[in-house]
Design an enzyme around this catalytic site. Structure first.
Site, mmCIF file in Angstrom:
data_model
loop_
_atom_site.group_PDB
_atom_site.id
_atom_site.type_symbol
_atom_site.label_atom_id
_atom_site.label_comp_id
_atom_site.label_asym_id
_atom_site.label_seq_id
_atom_site.Cartn_x
_atom_site.Cartn_y
_atom_site.Cartn_z
ATOM 1 N N ARG A 26 1.707 -4.975 6.132
ATOM 2 C CA ARG A 26 1.026 -3.938 5.356
ATOM 3 C C ARG A 26 1.870 -2.670 5.425
ATOM 4 O O ARG A 26 2.251 -2.218 6.507
ATOM 5 C CB ARG A 26 -0.377 -3.641 5.883
ATOM 6 C CG ARG A 26 -1.065 -2.588 5.009
ATOM 7 C CD ARG A 26 -2.528 -2.397 5.303
ATOM 8 N NE ARG A 26 -3.135 -1.532 4.292
ATOM 9 C CZ ARG A 26 -4.379 -1.581 3.888
ATOM 10 N NH1 ARG A 26 -5.198 -2.484 4.399
ATOM 11 N NH2 ARG A 26 -4.837 -0.753 2.970
ATOM 12 N N ASN A 50 -10.542 -2.724 -6.422
ATOM 13 C CA ASN A 50 -9.692 -1.845 -7.252
ATOM 14 C C ASN A 50 -10.260 -1.593 -8.655
ATOM 15 O O ASN A 50 -9.867 -0.642 -9.330
ATOM 16 C CB ASN A 50 -8.263 -2.402 -7.381
ATOM 17 C CG ASN A 50 -7.437 -2.241 -6.127
ATOM 18 O OD1 ASN A 50 -6.515 -3.009 -5.879
ATOM 19 N ND2 ASN A 50 -7.752 -1.244 -5.309
ATOM 20 N N GLU A 72 0.845 -13.293 12.428
ATOM 21 C CA GLU A 72 1.354 -12.117 13.134
ATOM 22 C C GLU A 72 1.191 -10.939 12.183
ATOM 23 O O GLU A 72 1.542 -11.036 10.997
ATOM 24 C CB GLU A 72 2.832 -12.297 13.496
ATOM 25 C CG GLU A 72 3.093 -13.381 14.522
ATOM 26 C CD GLU A 72 2.423 -13.101 15.856
ATOM 27 O OE1 GLU A 72 2.334 -11.924 16.264
ATOM 28 O OE2 GLU A 72 1.977 -14.074 16.504
ATOM 29 N N ASP A 91 0.836 -1.210 0.000
ATOM 30 C CA ASP A 91 0.000 0.000 0.000
ATOM 31 C C ASP A 91 0.869 1.257 0.000
ATOM 32 O O ASP A 91 1.983 1.254 0.539
ATOM 33 C CB ASP A 91 -0.902 -0.036 1.245
ATOM 34 C CG ASP A 91 -2.062 0.935 1.133
ATOM 35 O OD1 ASP A 91 -2.285 1.507 0.033
ATOM 36 O OD2 ASP A 91 -2.751 1.142 2.140
HETATM 37 C C1 FPP Z 1 -1.771 0.194 -3.407
HETATM 38 O O1 FPP Z 1 -1.328 1.515 -3.461
HETATM 39 C C2 FPP Z 1 -1.239 -0.622 -4.483
HETATM 40 C C3 FPP Z 1 -1.993 -1.205 -5.457
HETATM 41 C C4 FPP Z 1 -3.438 -1.052 -5.554
HETATM 42 C C5 FPP Z 1 -1.411 -2.033 -6.514
HETATM 43 C C6 FPP Z 1 -0.104 -2.694 -6.230
HETATM 44 C C7 FPP Z 1 0.615 -2.824 -7.505
HETATM 45 C C8 FPP Z 1 1.936 -2.778 -7.672
HETATM 46 C C9 FPP Z 1 2.887 -2.712 -6.570
HETATM 47 C C10 FPP Z 1 2.534 -2.770 -9.046
HETATM 48 C C11 FPP Z 1 2.234 -3.921 -9.916
HETATM 49 C C12 FPP Z 1 2.366 -5.245 -9.272
HETATM 50 C C13 FPP Z 1 2.794 -6.373 -9.870
HETATM 51 C C14 FPP Z 1 2.725 -7.651 -9.128
HETATM 52 C C15 FPP Z 1 3.331 -6.403 -11.225
HETATM 53 P P1 FPP Z 1 -2.422 2.654 -3.537
HETATM 54 O O2 FPP Z 1 -2.583 3.010 -4.974
HETATM 55 O O3 FPP Z 1 -3.672 2.214 -2.868
HETATM 56 O O4 FPP Z 1 -1.744 3.810 -2.744
HETATM 57 P P2 FPP Z 1 -2.466 4.959 -1.904
HETATM 58 O O5 FPP Z 1 -3.232 4.278 -0.804
HETATM 59 O O6 FPP Z 1 -1.318 5.762 -1.388
HETATM 60 O O7 FPP Z 1 -3.333 5.717 -2.853
#
Ligand code: FPP
Length: 246
Positions: A189, A69, A208, A21
């Site tokens: 997280r 998402n 944990e 996150d």
């Molecule tokens: C959360 O950050 C992250 C995601 C919704 C997607 C995670 C994806 C990646 C790390 C890149 C692609 C992954 C792979 C496996 C190729 P957020 O957008 O919710 O951040 P915020 O809470 O700060 O807005």
């Protein structure tokens, strides 16, 4: 003494799950587009996967895209799907070199055709690797997984394949998307949020929990080591008393 030397290799978590996150906030802090945050997040994915395998972690599960998402702006969803495809194309070499098997959980049929095709190809090519299993949770929601599990078991009950009195934890486990994986030992997280967000609700029953303020694109192997060191300091009682454990 370096951080890694503080890790006891005989007491590693068998299964680490990560809620990655903070990509959006990382980008915002730098005055960049959210999508740049996701792009940089892939670097942390690579580092975490490689260092987990090197340490001897057998299972790593990453929450890459939740069922919720899909409600994000169209451009962001498209970028995440493109990043998935390009990462799979690029990282197949890393997976093979490190003897890592790729696995995926979630409503995979909701992913764009191109992503499904690439994913299945990499899963097939890496199926005999056995140093570590990397599971990507894609279009994944734990409640959806549980509904799906109940449906699958109900059909078997209806067809007299399972009798209701024989339904136990192992029957549930066998019908989850995570059927071949052990329970999660350590859930990490990033970004300071302290929520589970519909991730592996059944599988984290005794995990944990480790929350760090570090934003996902800043997460390095040293942060992973810190989480494991903290895990190894905790006393896991599984409902027993401290005296019974020791
Ligand atoms: C959360 O950050 C992250 C995601 C919704 C997607 C995670 C994806 C990646 C790390 C890149 C692609 C992954 C792979 C496996 C190729 P957020 O957008 O919710 O951040 P915020 O809470 O700060 O807005």
């Amino acid at each position: 003494m370096s951080l890694i030397e503080h890790i006891h290799t005989d007491y590693l978590p068998k299964h680490i799950a990560i809620i990655m996150d903070g990509n959006g906030r990382w980008a915002k802090q730098k005055g960049l587009l959210r999508t740049v945050g996701h792009e940089n997040g892939t670097k942390s994915v690579r580092q975490t996967v490689e260092s987990s395998a090197e340490l001897g972690i057998k299972n790593l599960t990453l929450y890459a895209f939740s069922t919720e998402n899909w409600n994000r702006p169209k451009l962001e969803v498209q970028t995440l799907m493109k990043l998935l495809v390009s990462s799979l194309k690029k990282e197949i070499k890393t997976l093979q070199k490190n003897d890592i098997k790729l696995n995926a959980i979630g409503c995979l049929n909701e992913l764009p055709q191109k992503a499904q095709k690439e994913l299945l190809e990499v899963i097939e090519k890496t199926k005999n690797n056995n140093r570590m299993c990397l599971t990507l949770a894609l279009s994944y929601g734990s409640r959806e997984e549980l509904i799906n599990t109940v449906k699958k078991i109900s059909i078997k009950v209806k067809n007299n394949i399972i009798s209701p009195e024989n339904i136990d934890e192992s029957v549930i486990n066998e019908h989850l998307y995570t059927q071949n994986l052990p329970d999660v030992d350590l859930l990490i997280r990033t970004s300071g949020e302290q929520r589970i967000s519909n991730f592996l609700l059944w599988q984290i029953a005794y995990a944990e929990l480790y929350f760090t303020k570090v934003l996902w694109p800043d997460f390095t192997k040293e942060h992973l080591y810190e989480a494991i060191i903290e895990y190894q300091k905790r006393e896991r009682r599984f409902g027993k008393t401290s005296e019974q454990i020791n």
